[in-house]
Scaffold this motif. Structure first.
Motif, short mmCIF file in Angstrom:
data_model
loop_
_atom_site.label_atom_id
_atom_site.label_comp_id
_atom_site.label_asym_id
_atom_site.label_seq_id
_atom_site.Cartn_x
_atom_site.Cartn_y
_atom_site.Cartn_z
N GLY A 128 -3.37 0.71 -4.82
CA GLY A 128 -2.23 1.22 -4.07
C GLY A 128 -2.57 2.12 -2.91
O GLY A 128 -1.70 2.45 -2.10
N ALA A 129 -3.82 2.53 -2.79
CA ALA A 129 -4.21 3.46 -1.74
C ALA A 129 -4.25 2.79 -0.37
O ALA A 129 -4.60 1.61 -0.25
CB ALA A 129 -5.57 4.07 -2.06
N GLN A 130 -3.92 3.57 0.65
CA GLN A 130 -4.11 3.09 2.02
C GLN A 130 -5.59 2.90 2.31
O GLN A 130 -6.00 1.96 2.98
CB GLN A 130 -3.51 4.09 3.01
N CYS A 131 -6.41 3.78 1.76
CA CYS A 131 -7.86 3.66 1.88
C CYS A 131 -8.51 4.53 0.81
O CYS A 131 -7.85 5.39 0.21
CB CYS A 131 -8.34 4.08 3.27
N VAL A 132 -9.77 4.30 0.58
CA VAL A 132 -10.57 5.11 -0.34
C VAL A 132 -11.64 5.83 0.47
O VAL A 132 -12.33 5.22 1.29
CB VAL A 132 -11.22 4.25 -1.44
N LEU A 133 -11.76 7.13 0.24
CA LEU A 133 -12.73 7.95 0.96
C LEU A 133 -13.94 8.20 0.09
O LEU A 133 -13.81 8.56 -1.08
CB LEU A 133 -12.09 9.29 1.36
N VAL A 134 -15.12 8.02 0.67
CA VAL A 134 -16.38 8.30 -0.04
C VAL A 134 -17.19 9.24 0.85
O VAL A 134 -17.97 8.79 1.71
CB VAL A 134 -17.18 7.01 -0.34
N PRO A 135 -17.01 10.55 0.66
CA PRO A 135 -17.65 11.53 1.54
C PRO A 135 -19.01 12.02 1.04
O PRO A 135 -19.46 13.10 1.41
CB PRO A 135 -16.64 12.67 1.52
N SER A 136 -19.67 11.24 0.21
CA SER A 136 -20.89 11.68 -0.45
C SER A 136 -21.98 12.08 0.55
O SER A 136 -22.20 11.41 1.56
CB SER A 136 -21.42 10.56 -1.35
N LEU A 137 -22.65 13.16 0.22
CA LEU A 137 -23.80 13.63 1.00
C LEU A 137 -25.11 13.22 0.35
O LEU A 137 -26.18 13.47 0.90
CB LEU A 137 -23.75 15.15 1.14
N LYS A 160 0.82 -1.20 0.00
CA LYS A 160 0.00 0.00 0.00
C LYS A 160 0.86 1.25 0.00
O LYS A 160 1.92 1.30 0.63
CB LYS A 160 -0.91 0.01 1.25
N GLY A 161 0.39 2.28 -0.71
CA GLY A 161 1.08 3.55 -0.74
C GLY A 161 0.67 4.43 0.42
O GLY A 161 -0.27 4.13 1.17
N ASN A 162 1.36 5.55 0.56
CA ASN A 162 1.07 6.48 1.64
C ASN A 162 0.14 7.59 1.14
O ASN A 162 0.50 8.75 1.05
CB ASN A 162 2.38 7.09 2.17
N TYR A 163 -1.07 7.19 0.80
CA TYR A 163 -2.06 8.17 0.35
C TYR A 163 -3.46 7.58 0.49
O TYR A 163 -3.65 6.37 0.50
CB TYR A 163 -1.81 8.60 -1.09
N ALA A 164 -4.43 8.48 0.62
CA ALA A 164 -5.84 8.11 0.53
C ALA A 164 -6.34 8.56 -0.84
O ALA A 164 -5.86 9.55 -1.38
CB ALA A 164 -6.65 8.78 1.63
N ALA A 165 -7.28 7.82 -1.40
CA ALA A 165 -7.82 8.15 -2.72
C ALA A 165 -9.29 8.53 -2.60
O ALA A 165 -10.01 8.03 -1.73
CB ALA A 165 -7.66 6.98 -3.68
N CYS A 166 -9.70 9.43 -3.48
CA CYS A 166 -11.11 9.79 -3.59
C CYS A 166 -11.40 9.92 -5.08
O CYS A 166 -10.75 10.71 -5.77
CB CYS A 166 -11.39 11.10 -2.86
N ILE A 167 -12.35 9.15 -5.58
CA ILE A 167 -12.63 9.09 -7.01
C ILE A 167 -14.12 9.29 -7.25
O ILE A 167 -14.94 8.62 -6.62
CB ILE A 167 -12.20 7.74 -7.61
N GLY A 168 -14.46 10.18 -8.15
CA GLY A 168 -15.87 10.36 -8.47
C GLY A 168 -16.14 11.70 -9.12
O GLY A 168 -15.22 12.49 -9.40
N ARG A 169 -17.41 11.97 -9.37
CA ARG A 169 -17.80 13.25 -9.97
C ARG A 169 -17.43 14.39 -9.03
O ARG A 169 -17.57 14.28 -7.81
CB ARG A 169 -19.31 13.28 -10.24
N ILE A 170 -16.97 15.48 -9.61
CA ILE A 170 -16.63 16.66 -8.83
C ILE A 170 -17.86 17.55 -8.78
O ILE A 170 -18.18 18.27 -9.73
CB ILE A 170 -15.44 17.43 -9.47
N CYS A 171 -18.59 17.49 -7.67
CA CYS A 171 -19.81 18.27 -7.52
C CYS A 171 -20.12 18.39 -6.03
O CYS A 171 -19.62 17.60 -5.21
CB CYS A 171 -20.97 17.63 -8.27
#
Length: 282
Positions: A171-180, A96-107
């Motif tokens: 490669g991410a340490q974790c994936v963040l899904v902050p969706s509201l 695992k790399g030293n980063y968190a990932a966040c992937i998705g529409r930018i809105c």
């Protein structure tokens, strides 16, 4: 076009996906399956009141099905078939790399700025991938609120796909899904778990069903909790996420459930021919 295809060919089942499917629902009694990808409140309540013998509505998560309003009291059959991902395309990385990932529409409703805030609080670099659609509000959100804050060690990668996306997830340490938003499903969460990458997400709609809290990731209620959970993901076993994806989120499992549904809707008179076709599709 659909009406012409139904007229000109021996169609066994019509499978629809659009929000406006009532506008082109085939006439007659041809079997119809409709997958409801969006929040149920977005659909006209008439979809639940259609009296048609071979007609089934499909929700893509239990949480979506639970939102069926009390005034949607029609007799339409409504099932749950969760989405799936191609597990052969997603695999855990050797490290695992030293980063968190966040992937998705930018809105605004996907709220990647909250992922950035959580990453800043945790001291973990955030690699943000995605694109803003052509809406003015989305563009202003990115340019005014998000872009000025994406400074080293954080990175904005733009839209990614294919191998680059798979490598980013694995490669991410974790994936963040902050969706509201009231998510009906989350392919990104499923793909991350298939890569053995824990997911940290708000309890928005289906996300509460997709993530096994403390096993394949963490469900949180604030930016502060998300920041804390980023560090806690280091204690999780990547194999648990992969096992969960294999058990629940394989594309083949999803497809087989749809084939079973097609088969159950097909009229008795053509069962033999159509069963052979379904077996070939499997």
């Amino acid at each position: 076009m659909l009406a012409c295809a139904v007229h000109d060919y021996a169609v066994d089942v019509v499978h629809l996906h659009g929000l406006d499917f009532l506008d082109y629902l085939p006439a007659g009694n041809i079997p119809v399956v409709v997958t409801l990808h969006l929040p149920l409140a977005w659909y006209p309540k008439e979809i639940f009141e259609i009296r048609r013998e071979h007609y089934a509505l499909v929700c893509v998560s239990p949480s979506q099905a639970e939102t069926r309003a009390s005034d949607h009291t029609g007799d339409a059959r409504c099932l749950v078939i969760e989405n799936g991902v191609d597990l052969d395309r997603f695999h855990p990385a050797s490290g695992k790399g030293n980063y968190a990932a966040c992937i998705g529409r930018i809105c605004p409703e996907k709220a990647p700025h909250l992922a950035l805030e959580a990453a800043e609080k945790s001291g973990m670099p955030l690699y943000l991938a995605g694109a803003a659609f052509g809406y003015e509000s989305h563009r202003r959100y990115f340019e005014d609120l998000l872009a000025p804050r994406i400074t080293a060690p954080h990175k904005f990668l733009g839209q990614v796909g294919g191998r680059a996306k798979r490598n980013l997830l694995a490669g991410a340490q974790c994936v963040l899904v902050p969706s509201l938003a009231p998510e009906t499903s989350s392919l990104i969460a499923m793909e991350a778990l298939a890569c053995g990458t824990p997911v940290v997400a708000f309890r928005s709609g289906a996300l509460a069903h997709l993530i096994e809290h403390g096993v394949t990731g963490f469900l949180v209620d604030s930016v502060a909790e998300m920041a804390q959970a980023i560090h806690q993901t280091q204690e999780l076993n990547p194999a648990a996420g992969r096992r969960g994806a294999e058990r629940r989120f394989s594309a083949s499992r999803m497809a087989n459930r749809y084939f079973d549904l097609y088969k159950s809707l097909i009229t008795t008179g053509s069962t033999q021919v159509r069963t052979e076709a379904l077996c070939l599709a499997n």
